[in-house]
Design a protein around this motif. Structure first.
Motif, PDB file in Angstrom:
ATOM      1  N   THR A  27       0.854  -1.179   0.000  1.00 54.33           N
ATOM      2  CA  THR A  27       0.000   0.000   0.000  1.00 54.33           C
ATOM      3  C   THR A  27       0.889   1.228   0.000  1.00 54.33           C
ATOM      4  N   LYS A  28       0.328   2.335  -0.438  1.00 55.78           N
ATOM      5  CA  LYS A  28       1.136   3.553  -0.432  1.00 55.78           C
ATOM      6  C   LYS A  28       0.549   4.559   0.539  1.00 55.78           C
ATOM      7  N   LEU A  29       1.425   5.283   1.177  1.00 53.64           N
ATOM      8  CA  LEU A  29       1.034   6.388   2.046  1.00 53.64           C
ATOM      9  C   LEU A  29       1.359   7.681   1.309  1.00 53.64           C
ATOM     10  N   ILE A  30       0.412   8.572   1.283  1.00 58.06           N
ATOM     11  CA  ILE A  30       0.587   9.818   0.552  1.00 58.06           C
ATOM     12  C   ILE A  30       1.134  10.873   1.512  1.00 58.06           C
ATOM     13  N   ARG A  31       2.195  11.514   1.085  1.00 58.33           N
ATOM     14  CA  ARG A  31       2.882  12.476   1.955  1.00 58.33           C
ATOM     15  C   ARG A  31       1.963  13.628   2.377  1.00 58.33           C
ATOM     16  N   ALA A  32       1.112  14.086   1.464  1.00 58.30           N
ATOM     17  CA  ALA A  32       0.203  15.189   1.801  1.00 58.30           C
ATOM     18  C   ALA A  32      -0.736  14.786   2.934  1.00 58.30           C
ATOM     19  N   THR A  33      -1.120  13.529   2.970  1.00 55.80           N
ATOM     20  CA  THR A  33      -1.969  13.031   4.058  1.00 55.80           C
ATOM     21  C   THR A  33      -1.193  13.018   5.364  1.00 55.80           C
ATOM     22  N   MET A  34       0.057  12.580   5.296  1.00 56.98           N
ATOM     23  CA  MET A  34       0.874  12.451   6.500  1.00 56.98           C
ATOM     24  C   MET A  34       1.325  13.801   7.061  1.00 56.98           C
ATOM     25  N   GLU A  35       1.197  14.858   6.282  1.00 57.86           N
ATOM     26  CA  GLU A  35       1.595  16.179   6.755  1.00 57.86           C
ATOM     27  C   GLU A  35       0.425  17.002   7.288  1.00 57.86           C
ATOM     28  N   THR A  36      -0.761  16.407   7.323  1.00 57.70           N
ATOM     29  CA  THR A  36      -1.920  17.137   7.840  1.00 57.70           C
ATOM     30  C   THR A  36      -1.881  17.181   9.368  1.00 57.70           C
ATOM     31  N   PRO A  37      -2.511  18.174   9.975  1.00 60.48           N
ATOM     32  CA  PRO A  37      -2.577  18.229  11.442  1.00 60.48           C
ATOM     33  C   PRO A  37      -3.294  17.011  12.034  1.00 60.48           C
ATOM     34  N   ALA A  38      -4.266  16.478  11.313  1.00 61.02           N
ATOM     35  CA  ALA A  38      -5.006  15.313  11.810  1.00 61.02           C
ATOM     36  C   ALA A  38      -4.086  14.108  11.937  1.00 61.02           C
ATOM     37  N   TRP A  39      -3.218  13.888  10.946  1.00 60.56           N
ATOM     38  CA  TRP A  39      -2.291  12.744  10.999  1.00 60.56           C
ATOM     39  C   TRP A  39      -1.305  12.915  12.148  1.00 60.56           C
ATOM     40  N   ARG A  40      -0.803  14.118  12.308  1.00 57.18           N
ATOM     41  CA  ARG A  40       0.178  14.362  13.371  1.00 57.18           C
ATOM     42  C   ARG A  40      -0.445  14.250  14.763  1.00 57.18           C
ATOM     43  N   ALA A  41      -1.762  14.426  14.855  1.00 53.79           N
ATOM     44  CA  ALA A  41      -2.445  14.295  16.141  1.00 53.79           C
ATOM     45  C   ALA A  41      -2.779  12.840  16.479  1.00 53.79           C
ATOM     46  N   LEU A  42      -2.647  11.954  15.497  1.00 57.03           N
ATOM     47  CA  LEU A  42      -2.948  10.539  15.754  1.00 57.03           C
ATOM     48  C   LEU A  42      -1.863   9.887  16.596  1.00 57.03           C
ATOM     49  N   PRO A  43      -2.239   9.015  17.523  1.00 57.39           N
ATOM     50  CA  PRO A  43      -1.221   8.232  18.230  1.00 57.39           C
ATOM     51  C   PRO A  43      -0.602   7.209  17.271  1.00 57.39           C
ATOM     52  N   PRO A  44       0.590   6.730  17.554  1.00 58.57           N
ATOM     53  CA  PRO A  44       1.256   5.784  16.652  1.00 58.57           C
ATOM     54  C   PRO A  44       0.445   4.520  16.370  1.00 58.57           C
ATOM     55  N   THR A  45      -0.316   4.044  17.338  1.00 56.12           N
ATOM     56  CA  THR A  45      -1.111   2.833  17.086  1.00 56.12           C
ATOM     57  C   THR A  45      -2.189   3.086  16.036  1.00 56.12           C
ATOM     58  N   ALA A  46      -2.788   4.263  16.037  1.00 60.67           N
ATOM     59  CA  ALA A  46      -3.797   4.596  15.033  1.00 60.67           C
ATOM     60  C   ALA A  46      -3.156   4.741  13.652  1.00 60.67           C
ATOM     61  N   GLN A  47      -1.935   5.284  13.604  1.00 60.89           N
ATOM     62  CA  GLN A  47      -1.236   5.390  12.319  1.00 60.89           C
ATOM     63  C   GLN A  47      -0.936   4.010  11.742  1.00 60.89           C
ATOM     64  N   VAL A  48      -0.549   3.079  12.600  1.00 59.52           N
ATOM     65  CA  VAL A  48      -0.273   1.714  12.143  1.00 59.52           C
ATOM     66  C   VAL A  48      -1.559   1.026  11.702  1.00 59.52           C
ATOM     67  N   LEU A  49      -2.633   1.232  12.444  1.00 59.50           N
ATOM     68  CA  LEU A  49      -3.920   0.642  12.087  1.00 59.50           C
ATOM     69  C   LEU A  49      -4.385   1.142  10.727  1.00 59.50           C
ATOM     70  N   TYR A  50      -4.141   2.408  10.440  1.00 59.78           N
ATOM     71  CA  TYR A  50      -4.520   2.978   9.139  1.00 59.78           C
ATOM     72  C   TYR A  50      -3.839   2.221   7.999  1.00 59.78           C
ATOM     73  N   ILE A  51      -2.594   1.878   8.190  1.00 57.66           N
ATOM     74  CA  ILE A  51      -1.866   1.112   7.165  1.00 57.66           C
ATOM     75  C   ILE A  51      -2.498  -0.262   6.988  1.00 57.66           C
ATOM     76  N   TRP A  52      -2.843  -0.924   8.100  1.00 57.30           N
ATOM     77  CA  TRP A  52      -3.475  -2.252   8.011  1.00 57.30           C
ATOM     78  C   TRP A  52      -4.837  -2.170   7.336  1.00 57.30           C
ATOM     79  N   LEU A  53      -5.583  -1.098   7.579  1.00 57.53           N
ATOM     80  CA  LEU A  53      -6.867  -0.929   6.900  1.00 57.53           C
ATOM     81  C   LEU A  53      -6.678  -0.697   5.406  1.00 57.53           C
ATOM     82  N   LYS A  54      -5.667   0.097   5.052  1.00 57.66           N
ATOM     83  CA  LYS A  54      -5.420   0.323   3.622  1.00 57.66           C
ATOM     84  C   LYS A  54      -4.989  -0.950   2.911  1.00 57.66           C
ATOM     85  N   LEU A  55      -4.350  -1.873   3.641  1.00 58.92           N
ATOM     86  CA  LEU A  55      -3.978  -3.154   3.031  1.00 58.92           C
ATOM     87  C   LEU A  55      -5.200  -4.020   2.722  1.00 58.92           C
TER      88      LEU A  55
END
Length: 177
Positions: free
Chosen positions: A19-47
């Motif tokens: 899966t690919k992560l888009i840099r513009a998504t990762m630079e949003t305030p919402a992404w930066r406010a996510l805890p690391p577990t939620a960021q990892v879960l997002y990757i698993w959902l995209k898979l």
């Protein structure tokens, strides 16, 4: 590059899934406010997404137990990660979990707002996370209680707890008068 047979054709069977992560998504305030577990879960959902040709966005199913197992965390931590992704606008629950006939359970279905929906709402997703601001979380759909009025998952009280007359049946056996 994938493995190839003697004729140079790709070997069918288990292929790599990425899966690919888009840099513009990762630079949003919402992404930066996510805890690391939620960021990892997002990757698993995209898979779980099958890609644009077999688009299953809106029907992505991943249970809390499956997510906890994949991420190597406890179930409560995985559940909090699902809530954080909903609150920040990265996912939307499109269908609640249910326990079907004969115990065939179905986990909730999710839409990843970054991805387009299959029924033609344009080439881009809704991207709700762009509108997220600190202190202005999106509503979170929580799993409902199995049976909020009943005791121990039962709608009616147990038989032994019912008041009233109890009929005792006695059978005659050998030596009974």
């Amino acid at each position: 590059m994938g493995k190839r047979d003697s004729k140079g054709n790709p070997i069918k069977g288990k292929q790599e899934h990425f899966t690919k992560l888009i840099r513009a998504t990762m630079e949003t305030p919402a992404w930066r406010a996510l805890p690391p577990t939620a960021q990892v879960l997002y990757i698993w959902l995209k898979l779980e997404w099958r890609g644009p040709n077999a688009n299953n966005n809106g029907k992505l199913r991943l249970s809390v137990r499956q997510a906890a197992d994949r991420m190597g965390v406890m179930r409560d931590t995985a559940a909090r990660a699902f809530h954080e992704l909903q609150a920040k606008g990265f996912i939307v629950m499109t269908e609640r979990a249910c326990l079907g006939i004969e115990g065939a359970a179905r986990s909730p279905a999710f839409e990843i707002t970054e991805l387009p929906l299959p029924h033609g709402q344009g080439r881009a997703g809704r991207k709700l996370f762009w509108d997220w601001r600190p202190g202005q979380d999106f509503p979170v759909m929580r799993a409902g209680a199995n049976n909020p009025e009943g005791r121990n998952g039962k709608a009616k009280p147990c038989h032994e707890n019912q008041d009233g007359t109890v009929i005792k049946i006695r059978t005659k056996g050998k030596g009974a008068s």
